[in-house]
Design a protein around this motif. Structure first.
Motif, PDB file in Angstrom:
ATOM      1  N   GLN A   1     -15.496   2.513   4.634  1.00  0.00           N
ATOM      2  CA  GLN A   1     -14.991   1.253   5.184  1.00  0.00           C
ATOM      3  C   GLN A   1     -15.890   0.090   4.758  1.00  0.00           C
ATOM      4  N   PRO A   2     -15.346  -0.817   3.907  1.00  0.00           N
ATOM      5  CA  PRO A   2     -14.050  -0.728   3.233  1.00  0.00           C
ATOM      6  C   PRO A   2     -14.065   0.322   2.120  1.00  0.00           C
ATOM      7  N   PRO A   3     -12.885   0.774   1.679  1.00  0.00           N
ATOM      8  CA  PRO A   3     -12.825   1.808   0.638  1.00  0.00           C
ATOM      9  C   PRO A   3     -13.496   1.344  -0.650  1.00  0.00           C
ATOM     10  N   ILE A   4     -14.129   2.285  -1.335  1.00  0.00           N
ATOM     11  CA  ILE A   4     -14.768   1.974  -2.619  1.00  0.00           C
ATOM     12  C   ILE A   4     -13.778   2.129  -3.764  1.00  0.00           C
ATOM     13  N   VAL A   5     -12.865   3.094  -3.665  1.00  0.00           N
ATOM     14  CA  VAL A   5     -11.795   3.246  -4.665  1.00  0.00           C
ATOM     15  C   VAL A   5     -10.462   3.290  -3.939  1.00  0.00           C
ATOM     16  N   PRO A   6      -9.393   2.781  -4.560  1.00  0.00           N
ATOM     17  CA  PRO A   6      -8.084   2.759  -3.906  1.00  0.00           C
ATOM     18  C   PRO A   6      -7.390   4.110  -3.945  1.00  0.00           C
ATOM     19  N   THR A   7      -6.372   4.253  -3.140  1.00  0.00           N
ATOM     20  CA  THR A   7      -5.552   5.464  -3.162  1.00  0.00           C
ATOM     21  C   THR A   7      -4.642   5.448  -4.387  1.00  0.00           C
ATOM     22  N   LEU A   8      -4.110   6.604  -4.722  1.00  0.00           N
ATOM     23  CA  LEU A   8      -3.164   6.680  -5.835  1.00  0.00           C
ATOM     24  C   LEU A   8      -1.896   5.893  -5.520  1.00  0.00           C
ATOM     25  N   ASP A   9      -1.467   5.902  -4.273  1.00  0.00           N
ATOM     26  CA  ASP A   9      -0.281   5.124  -3.905  1.00  0.00           C
ATOM     27  C   ASP A   9      -0.511   3.627  -4.124  1.00  0.00           C
ATOM     28  N   HIS A  10      -1.740   3.162  -3.864  1.00  0.00           N
ATOM     29  CA  HIS A  10      -2.058   1.750  -4.112  1.00  0.00           C
ATOM     30  C   HIS A  10      -1.986   1.443  -5.605  1.00  0.00           C
ATOM     31  N   LEU A  11      -2.522   2.336  -6.430  1.00  0.00           N
ATOM     32  CA  LEU A  11      -2.458   2.149  -7.880  1.00  0.00           C
ATOM     33  C   LEU A  11      -1.014   2.194  -8.373  1.00  0.00           C
ATOM     34  N   LYS A  12      -0.208   3.008  -7.727  1.00  0.00           N
ATOM     35  CA  LYS A  12       1.213   3.085  -8.084  1.00  0.00           C
ATOM     36  C   LYS A  12       1.910   1.765  -7.788  1.00  0.00           C
ATOM     37  N   GLY A  13       1.553   1.143  -6.663  1.00  0.00           N
ATOM     38  CA  GLY A  13       2.169  -0.125  -6.293  1.00  0.00           C
ATOM     39  C   GLY A  13       1.845  -1.258  -7.242  1.00  0.00           C
ATOM     40  N   LEU A  14       0.742  -1.142  -7.989  1.00  0.00           N
ATOM     41  CA  LEU A  14       0.351  -2.186  -8.935  1.00  0.00           C
ATOM     42  C   LEU A  14       1.006  -2.011 -10.306  1.00  0.00           C
ATOM     43  N   ALA A  15       1.621  -0.852 -10.532  1.00  0.00           N
ATOM     44  CA  ALA A  15       2.214  -0.567 -11.840  1.00  0.00           C
ATOM     45  C   ALA A  15       3.509  -1.347 -12.029  1.00  0.00           C
ATOM     46  N   GLU A  16       3.785  -1.725 -13.267  1.00  0.00           N
ATOM     47  CA  GLU A  16       5.003  -2.466 -13.587  1.00  0.00           C
ATOM     48  C   GLU A  16       6.155  -1.530 -13.937  1.00  0.00           C
ATOM     49  N   ASP A  17       5.844  -0.386 -14.515  1.00  0.00           N
ATOM     50  CA  ASP A  17       6.874   0.557 -14.945  1.00  0.00           C
ATOM     51  C   ASP A  17       6.619   1.928 -14.343  1.00  0.00           C
ATOM     52  N   LYS A  18       7.693   2.664 -14.117  1.00  0.00           N
ATOM     53  CA  LYS A  18       7.567   4.035 -13.640  1.00  0.00           C
ATOM     54  C   LYS A  18       7.204   4.961 -14.793  1.00  0.00           C
ATOM     55  N   HIS A  19       6.462   6.015 -14.454  1.00  0.00           N
ATOM     56  CA  HIS A  19       6.060   6.998 -15.455  1.00  0.00           C
ATOM     57  C   HIS A  19       6.378   8.378 -14.886  1.00  0.00           C
ATOM     58  N   ILE A  20       7.473   8.952 -15.315  1.00  0.00           N
ATOM     59  CA  ILE A  20       7.912  10.262 -14.833  1.00  0.00           C
ATOM     60  C   ILE A  20       7.637  11.297 -15.917  1.00  0.00           C
ATOM     61  N   VAL A  21       6.925  12.363 -15.553  1.00  0.00           N
ATOM     62  CA  VAL A  21       6.599  13.437 -16.497  1.00  0.00           C
ATOM     63  C   VAL A  21       7.114  14.748 -15.922  1.00  0.00           C
ATOM     64  N   GLU A  22       8.043  15.376 -16.628  1.00  0.00           N
ATOM     65  CA  GLU A  22       8.595  16.675 -16.217  1.00  0.00           C
ATOM     66  C   GLU A  22       9.118  16.631 -14.781  1.00  0.00           C
ATOM     67  N   GLY A  23       9.679  15.493 -14.405  1.00  0.00           N
ATOM     68  CA  GLY A  23      10.247  15.342 -13.075  1.00  0.00           C
ATOM     69  C   GLY A  23       9.267  14.914 -12.002  1.00  0.00           C
ATOM     70  N   TYR A  24       7.976  14.774 -12.344  1.00  0.00           N
ATOM     71  CA  TYR A  24       6.959  14.385 -11.372  1.00  0.00           C
ATOM     72  C   TYR A  24       6.611  12.911 -11.549  1.00  0.00           C
ATOM     73  N   ASP A  25       6.410  12.237 -10.429  1.00  0.00           N
ATOM     74  CA  ASP A  25       6.073  10.816 -10.453  1.00  0.00           C
ATOM     75  C   ASP A  25       4.589  10.661 -10.768  1.00  0.00           C
ATOM     76  N   CYS A  26       4.286  10.254 -11.975  1.00  0.00           N
ATOM     77  CA  CYS A  26       2.899  10.065 -12.425  1.00  0.00           C
ATOM     78  C   CYS A  26       2.608   8.582 -12.646  1.00  0.00           C
TER      79      CYS A  26
END
Length: 572
Positions: free
Chosen positions: A390-415
Motif C-alpha cells: 500500500q500503495p501497490p508497487i506493480v499493477p494487476t494484470l487486469d489494470h494492464l489490460k484496461g490500458l491496452a488499445e487492442d485485444k490479444h487473444i491466443v488460442e482462445g485465451y485473453d492475453c
C-alpha cells in the motif's frame, strides 16, 4: 553493388541454395527495428521524434527487433589459444567494418563479431574454405560459425585477451562481497549485478537463435526463431537455459492476393488433422536437421509427446542448453508480461533476484523437474506480494489490460495487456528493498496456503479451487495451476524458511557490524547453515528420511513422464 553469392544448404542432403535470396530477406530485417519503433502511435501531445524514441522506454517488440537485427549481422569464430586480438580484427575488417566484438570461453575460445553491414558475412563466407579431415568427411553446411587457425603460430605467448564471463560467481564469493555492503538494499543490487545476464551474454543468446533460424530457414524461409523466457524477460540469470520459439506466422504473409482477375492462387500444402500434429512433425524434422547437420549441436532429444512438444539440445559453440518449441504463443505473452513488470520499477528485479538466489541456495527451487517450486512460480509470488503493498508497487494484470488499445487473444485465451510502458503510471510507493525483503518473508511465512490461491490478474487472494498444496493461477490459462507440481513437504519447507528468514532479518537490524567480517542481512540468509538455528520458535523442521526419499521418487516419476505437464506453460 550486388551481394556476393554463397551457397547455403537445402534439406536435400545439404545442396546449397542461393545466399543472395537470404541476404535480400535479411536486408528486410535490417530495417525491421526502425519500422517497429516508428509504428508506435504517439501519446497525446507527443511527437514521435528520433529523440523521443531514444529516451522513452522500449517495448518488448522493439527490443526483440533490435536484438534480432544485430544477430543477423554477427558471426561466431572459434579462435586458437594464441590469438592476437588486433591481428584478428585487422583481418576481419577486410570484409567490412566491425561494429562490436567480444571474446568468451566454452569448449575453446570464441569471438563474437558484429559487422556493420550484412554483406560482410557473405564476403567472409566467400573467403572461407572447407575443413580438411584425415579420416572423416565434413557435411557441407555453411553456417555463420567459423574456425580460425594460425598458419605460423607464434613462439611466444600473445597478449592475453579479455574473456567475458558466462556463469555466475560461486555463492561463497558472493557472500563475501555482500558482507561489505552498507545496507540490505545495496546487497540486493550487488547480487543482481553479479547474477543478471550481461550485454554480451544476451547478444550471444540472440545469435544462437539466429543460427538455429538459419537451419530452420532451409525448410521454412520466412520463419523466425526467437528467445523467450528468462533470456529476455529481464529476470534471466547467467547460465540459465535458452528457450527458443520457432515462429512460422510470417510464412505466406508477404504474398498479397490480387484483388482483380478471375482467379485466386494458393500454395498446395500437406494437410494434417491438428495443429499439434503439425507442430510435432515440424519439430521432428528440424530436430533431425539440428542433430545431423547443425555445427556444434549435440545431445539432441526430441520430446514430441509432451504437453508442449520440444527439441532439447546442447549448443556447444555458445555453451547454452537449448529448448526449441513451436506454437507456444502463450509463453511468449507471459515472457512479455514479465518484461513489463521487470521494467516498471527497479525494485522488482532486485527483489526477484534476491528471493530466487535464496530459494536456490536452500533447495526450494531446483533445475531438476520435480515437486519443487519453479522460478516462474516464485517470480509470480514476488509480483503478487508487490501488488499487495500500500500503495501497490506493480499493477494487476487486469489494470494492464484496461490500458491496452487492442485485444490479444491466443488460442482462445485473453492475453491482453498494454505493451507501451510509457502508458503505465509509476507507483507512489517509496518502500526500500530492506523493508520489502523482510516483509516478503513475513507475508508468505504466515500466508494461508491451505485456503487461498494467488492471482496476479486480480491482485488478491481467492479460494483454492483444488486440493493442491500450492495454488498459483496461470495469468492467461486461468484454469491451470502453475504450481500444481509442488507437494506439501516442499511448501512446508518454504514456509518454515520464510519465517526463519523474516526472524533473522528482524534480529540483525538493517546494517552491518563495524568490522564487516560476519555475514549479515542477505549474506546471512544465503548461508546454507545460517537458518537452521535462527530461533527456537521457528527452528527448521527437517522431514524424516522417508519424506526426502519420497521427494526424490516424485522427481524421478516426473522425469519419466517426458515433461508431460498439466499445470501450466513453461516460460522461464
Amino acid at each position: 553493388m550486388a551481394a556476393p553469392v554463397v551457397r547455403l544448404p537445402l534439406p536435400r542432403f545439404c545442396q546449397g541454395f542461393c545466399f543472395s535470396r537470404r541476404v535480400a530477406k535479411l536486408r528486410g530485417h535490417s530495417t525491421e527495428a526502425a519500422a517497429v519503433l516508428k509504428e508506435r502511435p504517439a501519446l497525446s501531445g507527443e511527437a514521435s521524434s528520433d529523440a523521443e524514441i531514444a529516451t522513452r522506454k522500449k517495448t518488448f517488440s522493439e527490443v526483440l527487433a533490435e536484438r534480432k537485427e544485430q544477430a543477423h549481422r554477427t558471426v561466431l569464430i572459434n579462435c586458437p589459444s594464441k590469438i592476437t586480438e588486433k591481428k584478428l580484427l585487422k583481418y576481419l575488417s577486410s570484409h567490412g567494418n566491425i561494429k562490436n566484438h567480444f571474446f568468451y570461453e566454452t569448449h575453446g575460445i570464441y569471438a563474437v563479431i558484429e559487422f556493420s553491414e550484412l554483406d560482410s558475412i557473405a564476403s567472409l563466407q566467400d573467403a572461407t574454405g572447407m575443413p580438411q579431415f584425415e579420416d572423416d568427411c565434413p557435411i557441407p553446411f555453411k553456417s555463420r560459425i567459423f574456425t580460425l587457425t594460425l598458419k605460423n603460430p607464434p613462439s611466444q605467448a600473445s597478449e592475453p585477451i579479455h574473456l567475458h564471463k558466462q556463469t555466475t560467481i560461486p555463492v561463497g564469493e558472493l557472500v563475501n562481497k555482500l558482507c561489505n555492503a552498507d545496507s540490505v538494499s545495496a546487497q540486493l543490487q550487488i547480487l543482481m549485478e553479479k547474477y543478471q545476464l550481461t550485454e554480451e551474454n544476451t547478444k550471444l543468446r540472440f545469435l544462437a537463435c539466429s543460427l538455429i533460424q538459419d537451419i530452420a530457414g532451409a525448410y521454412f524461409p520466412d520463419c523466425n526463431v526467437k528467445p523467450f523466457g528468462s533470456s529476455v524477460n529481464t529476470f534471466g540469470k547467467l547460465g540459465c537455459d535458452l528457450d527458443m520459439f520457432l515462429d512460422l506466422d510470417d510464412t505466406g504473409k508477404n504474398s498479397a492476393r490480387r484483388k482483380t482477375g478471375p482467379f485466386n492462387i494458393e500454395y498446395q500444402m500437406k494437410r494434417v488433422p491438428s495443429q499439434r500434429i503439425a507442430t510435432q512433425r515440424i519439430l521432428s524434422v528440424i530436430g533431425e536437421f539440428i542433430d545431423n547437420f547443425g555445427p556444434g549441436c549435440v545431445s539432441v532429444q526430441k520430446i514430441l509427446n509432451a504437453r508442449c512438444p520440444l527439441v532439447k539440445f546442447s549448443h556447444q559453440p555458445s555453451g547454452f542448453q537449448c529448448d526449441l518449441t513451436a506454437n507456444n504463443r502463450i509463453a511468449m505473452r507471459s515472457t512479455e508480461l514479465l518484461y513489463i513488470y521487470g521494467s516498471l520499477d527497479p525494485r522488482v528485479r532486485a527483489l526477484v533476484f534476491g528471493v530466487r538466489c535464496w530459494a536456490r541456495t536452500h533447495g526450494i527451487t531446483s533445475s531438476i523437474p520435480g515437486p519443487w517450486i519453479t522460478n516462474f512460480a516464485l517470480t509470480t509470488m514476488v509480483l503478487f506480494f508487490l501488488q499487495k503493498r500500500q500503495p501497490p508497487i506493480v499493477p494487476t494484470l487486469d489494470h494492464l489490460k484496461g490500458l491496452a488499445e487492442d485485444k490479444h487473444i491466443v488460442e482462445g485465451y485473453d492475453c491482453t495487456f498494454v505493451s507501451n510502458l510509457n502508458k503505465i503510471k509509476p507507483t507512489e510507493n517509496t518502500e526500500t528493498l530492506d523493508v520489502l525483503l523482510g516483509e516478503f518473508f513475513e507475508y508468505f511465512g504466515n500466508f494461508a496456503f491451505n485456503k487461498h490461491s494467488l492471482n496476479i490478474r486480480k491482485g488478491k487472494e481467492q479460494n483454492k479451487p483444488e486440493a493442491s498444496a500450492l495454488h498459483i493461477q496461470n495469468p492467461f490459462e486461468q484454469s491451470l495451476n502453475i504450481s500444481k507440481n509442488v507437494n506439501a513437504t516442499q511448501l512446508e519447507r518454504f514456509v518454515t524458511l520464510a519465517r526463519e528468514s523474516a526472524w533473522l532479518l528482524q534480529q540483525e537490524g538493517k546494517g552491518p557490524s563495524s568490522s564487516h567480517s560476519q555475514p549479515w542481512g542477505l549474506a546471512a540468509l544465503l548461508r546454507t547453515s545460517g537458518l537452521s538455528h535462527a530461533g527456537k520458535s521457528t527452528k527448521r523442521k527437517r522431514g524424516p528420511a522417508s519424506e526426502r526419499i519420497k521427494s526424490l521418487l516424485d522427481s524421478l516419476k516426473f522425469n519419466a513422464n517426458n515433461g508431460k505437464r498439466t499445470f501450466g506453460t513453461r516460460v522461464c
